[in-house]
Design a protein around this motif. Structure first.
Motif, PDB file in Angstrom:
ATOM      1  N   GLU A   1       0.903  -0.904  -0.458  1.00  0.00           N
ATOM      2  CA  GLU A   1       0.494   0.027   0.032  1.00  0.00           C
ATOM      3  C   GLU A   1       0.968   1.462   0.325  1.00  0.00           C
ATOM      4  OE1 GLU A   1      -4.304   0.918   2.096  1.00  0.00           O
ATOM      5  OE2 GLU A   1      -2.615   1.244   3.251  1.00  0.00           O
ATOM      6  N   TRP A   2       0.488   1.967  -1.017  1.00  0.00           N
ATOM      7  CA  TRP A   2       1.500   3.245  -0.794  1.00  0.00           C
ATOM      8  C   TRP A   2       0.483   4.330  -0.926  1.00  0.00           C
ATOM      9  CZ3 TRP A   2       2.231   6.522  -6.416  1.00  0.00           C
ATOM     10  CH2 TRP A   2       2.661   7.717  -6.318  1.00  0.00           C
ATOM     11  N   THR A   3       1.051   5.287  -0.088  1.00  0.00           N
ATOM     12  CA  THR A   3       0.421   6.287   0.848  1.00  0.00           C
ATOM     13  C   THR A   3       1.289   7.416   0.988  1.00  0.00           C
ATOM     14  OG1 THR A   3       1.535   5.888   2.975  1.00  0.00           O
ATOM     15  CG2 THR A   3      -0.742   5.074   2.794  1.00  0.00           C
ATOM     16  N   PRO A   4       0.930   8.088  -0.552  1.00  0.00           N
ATOM     17  CA  PRO A   4       1.390   9.275  -0.700  1.00  0.00           C
ATOM     18  C   PRO A   4       1.125  10.950   0.504  1.00  0.00           C
ATOM     19  CG  PRO A   4      -0.175   8.967  -2.527  1.00  0.00           C
ATOM     20  CD  PRO A   4       0.195   8.214  -1.399  1.00  0.00           C
ATOM     21  N   GLN A   5       0.442  10.543   1.024  1.00  0.00           N
ATOM     22  CA  GLN A   5       0.051  11.843   2.155  1.00  0.00           C
ATOM     23  C   GLN A   5       0.521  11.156   3.292  1.00  0.00           C
ATOM     24  OE1 GLN A   5      -4.102  12.195   0.420  1.00  0.00           O
ATOM     25  NE2 GLN A   5      -3.210  14.858   0.385  1.00  0.00           N
ATOM     26  N   GLY A   6       1.192  10.024   3.336  1.00  0.00           N
ATOM     27  CA  GLY A   6       1.243   9.525   4.638  1.00  0.00           C
ATOM     28  C   GLY A   6       0.186   8.708   5.522  1.00  0.00           C
ATOM     29  N   ARG A   7       0.733   8.355   5.963  1.00  0.00           N
ATOM     30  CA  ARG A   7       0.000   7.448   7.358  1.00  0.00           C
ATOM     31  C   ARG A   7      -0.796   7.571   8.387  1.00  0.00           C
ATOM     32  NH1 ARG A   7      -0.401   1.709   5.563  1.00  0.00           N
ATOM     33  NH2 ARG A   7       1.539   1.148   4.648  1.00  0.00           N
ATOM     34  N   THR A   8      -0.167   8.840   8.917  1.00  0.00           N
ATOM     35  CA  THR A   8      -0.625   9.163  10.371  1.00  0.00           C
ATOM     36  C   THR A   8      -2.167   9.883  10.190  1.00  0.00           C
ATOM     37  OG1 THR A   8       1.631  10.086  10.902  1.00  0.00           O
ATOM     38  CG2 THR A   8       0.033  10.940  11.616  1.00  0.00           C
ATOM     39  N   ALA A   9      -2.409  10.244  10.487  1.00  0.00           N
ATOM     40  CA  ALA A   9      -4.457  10.882  10.256  1.00  0.00           C
ATOM     41  C   ALA A   9      -4.173  12.309  10.852  1.00  0.00           C
ATOM     42  CB  ALA A   9      -5.404   9.626  11.817  1.00  0.00           C
ATOM     43  N   PRO A  10      -4.709  13.637  10.297  1.00  0.00           N
ATOM     44  CA  PRO A  10      -4.411  14.513  10.196  1.00  0.00           C
ATOM     45  C   PRO A  10      -5.140  15.077  12.012  1.00  0.00           C
ATOM     46  CG  PRO A  10      -6.110  13.885   9.004  1.00  0.00           C
ATOM     47  CD  PRO A  10      -5.594  12.926   9.437  1.00  0.00           C
ATOM     48  N   TYR A  11      -6.367  13.895  12.810  1.00  0.00           N
ATOM     49  CA  TYR A  11      -6.807  14.404  13.950  1.00  0.00           C
ATOM     50  C   TYR A  11      -6.040  13.326  15.128  1.00  0.00           C
ATOM     51  CZ  TYR A  11      -9.139  17.470  10.108  1.00  0.00           C
ATOM     52  OH  TYR A  11      -9.405  18.434   9.210  1.00  0.00           O
ATOM     53  N   ALA A  12      -6.335  14.563  16.157  1.00  0.00           N
ATOM     54  CA  ALA A  12      -6.253  12.525  17.089  1.00  0.00           C
ATOM     55  C   ALA A  12      -7.595  12.344  17.439  1.00  0.00           C
ATOM     56  CB  ALA A  12      -6.330  14.018  18.302  1.00  0.00           C
ATOM     57  N   HIS A  13      -8.721  12.826  17.181  1.00  0.00           N
ATOM     58  CA  HIS A  13      -9.916  12.243  17.545  1.00  0.00           C
ATOM     59  C   HIS A  13     -10.807  12.596  16.568  1.00  0.00           C
ATOM     60  CE1 HIS A  13      -9.619  11.670  21.470  1.00  0.00           C
ATOM     61  NE2 HIS A  13      -9.507  12.316  21.256  1.00  0.00           N
ATOM     62  N   ALA A  14     -10.650  12.175  15.138  1.00  0.00           N
ATOM     63  CA  ALA A  14     -12.043  11.856  13.800  1.00  0.00           C
ATOM     64  C   ALA A  14     -12.947  10.289  13.547  1.00  0.00           C
ATOM     65  CB  ALA A  14     -10.677  11.980  12.521  1.00  0.00           C
ATOM     66  N   ARG A  15     -13.433  10.363  12.467  1.00  0.00           N
ATOM     67  CA  ARG A  15     -14.427   9.939  12.236  1.00  0.00           C
ATOM     68  C   ARG A  15     -14.415   9.472  10.615  1.00  0.00           C
ATOM     69  NH1 ARG A  15     -18.970  12.027  12.788  1.00  0.00           N
ATOM     70  NH2 ARG A  15     -19.264  12.797  10.141  1.00  0.00           N
TER      71      ARG A  15
END
Length: 374
Positions: A267-281
């Motif tokens: 799986e290629w993730t050009p924008q990174g694997r880290t979620a942009p928010y601490a809590h998200a749906r």
């Protein structure tokens, strides 16, 4: 030729001058409409000439907006007969389209087998695109009722291009009384007797007595006993609910991340694997390219913000009350709630609520097992 021709005019100026001139010229005006300070109206050709001569040298101006009338329309048709084709063709298409049924709908109470009714209607010729003149509503209703079981009534009504199938199900027969038990009916729990209904046998208790589990309530006659004994019972439930609750609410901010899954499982993730928010749906949507075996996934992250809410004791008490009543009805579906008593005690950040529910239910049970409510 001028008879029947009307002119659409607009008068700009003092309105009193127009009405005075129209009265003097004795014209036949119609369709008067105020357009700001001007007035639009219609006049026959011969009256327009007289009105124009009367308005001469007076304040105001007449403006020609258009003309109409059957003589002009007939002359235009004689010059260009092909103009008659479009309205005739449109009328013919409308008449042809309105002679077919384009929508079939089933009308009835909840639980009607609409799918089976529509399938039977299509089999009998009632479907979208069928000529409504070839349909016989009364015969269709009887045939659908014969094919679909469980209907006590079925009728078809054709209203223009719509067909309505009215149907009603047969009412289920009333439940048969419980078979008489062999041996006495005993109490399955402790209670205060309020009613004794004996259908067969000899009552062993009366209203106002307190009975214990296993105590005989109705003695058999000729070896059989049947009846109901209603009694007041009490149940106590305890709930510990927090006074402070942590909830997550959407802030309105969103962010998207694209993920590309390659054929060999990477799986290629050009924008990174880290979620942009601490809590998200997370809301995901995928697209797959079959001949390349590559899958694109777009994940939308909706930011959630944690908020601590302080619950009022009255809200917690109402919540505990509803839980207790729901628990009692799950345990005894036919019990009737009579009274609810509550007592709360605060323990740290929680509120402990003791709920005592008083209800009336049938406590008679056959010796072979099961209650008289089964």
């Amino acid at each position: 030729m001028a008879d029947g021709i009307w002119l659409r005019l607009r008068f700009s100026g003092r309105q009193g001058a127009l009405f005075q001139a129209a009265q003097e010229a004795a014209v036949r005006a119609r369709a008067l409409r105020a357009q700001g300070e001007a007035i639009d109206f219609e006049l026959p050709v011969e009256d327009a000439l007289r009105l124009r001569r009367t308005l001469h040298r007076r304040d105001g101006r007449l403006q020609l907006l258009g003309h109409g009338g059957w003589p002009l329309a007939l002359r235009a048709l004689r010059r260009r007969p092909w103009r008659l084709v479009l309205p005739v063709l449109g009328s013919a298409l409308y008449i042809a389209a309105s002679s077919f049924v384009w929508h079939v709908q089933v009308v009835g109470p909840r639980g009607i087998p609409a799918g089976k009714i529509l399938a039977a209607a299509r089999k009998d010729g009632l479907a979208a695109g069928r000529s409504r003149f070839a349909l016989h509503p009364r015969a269709l209703g009887l045939e659908i009722q014969r094919q679909v079981g469980g209907l006590v009534f079925c009728a078809v009504r054709i209203d223009g291009v719509r067909a309505y199938i009215y149907a009603a199900p047969q009412l289920p027969p009333p439940p048969a009384p419980a078979p008489a038990a062999t041996g006495p009916l005993t109490a399955d729990q402790m209670g205060y007797v309020t009613r004794v209904v004996v259908q067969r046998g000899i009552p062993a208790v009366r209203r106002g007595e307190t009975v214990l589990p296993g105590q005989p309530l109705i003695l058999p006659r000729d070896g059989l006993a049947r009846g109901e004994v209603f009694a007041r019972i009490w149940r106590t439930y305890s709930y510990s609910l927090p006074l402070r609750v942590r909830r997550l609410f959407a802030t309105g901010r969103q962010a998207q991340r694209w993920y590309i899954r390659l054929p060999w499982g990477r799986e290629w993730t050009p924008q990174g694997r880290t979620a942009p928010y601490a809590h998200a749906r997370v809301e995901a949507r995928s697209w797959r390219i079959p001949w390349l075996a590559v899958e694109f996934t777009r994940r939308t992250y909706v930011e959630l913000r944690p908020v601590s809410l302080v619950a009022r004791p009255s809200y917690i008490e109402a919540q505990a009350r509803e839980r207790a009543i729901d628990a009692l009805r799950r345990a005894m579906p036919k019990a009737q709630v009579l009274a609810v008593l509550q007592q709360d005690t605060r323990q740290g950040t929680s509120l402990v609520v003791r709920v005592r529910v008083e209800a009336e239910t049938d406590i008679a049970r056959a010796a072979t097992g099961g209650t008289t409510q089964d």
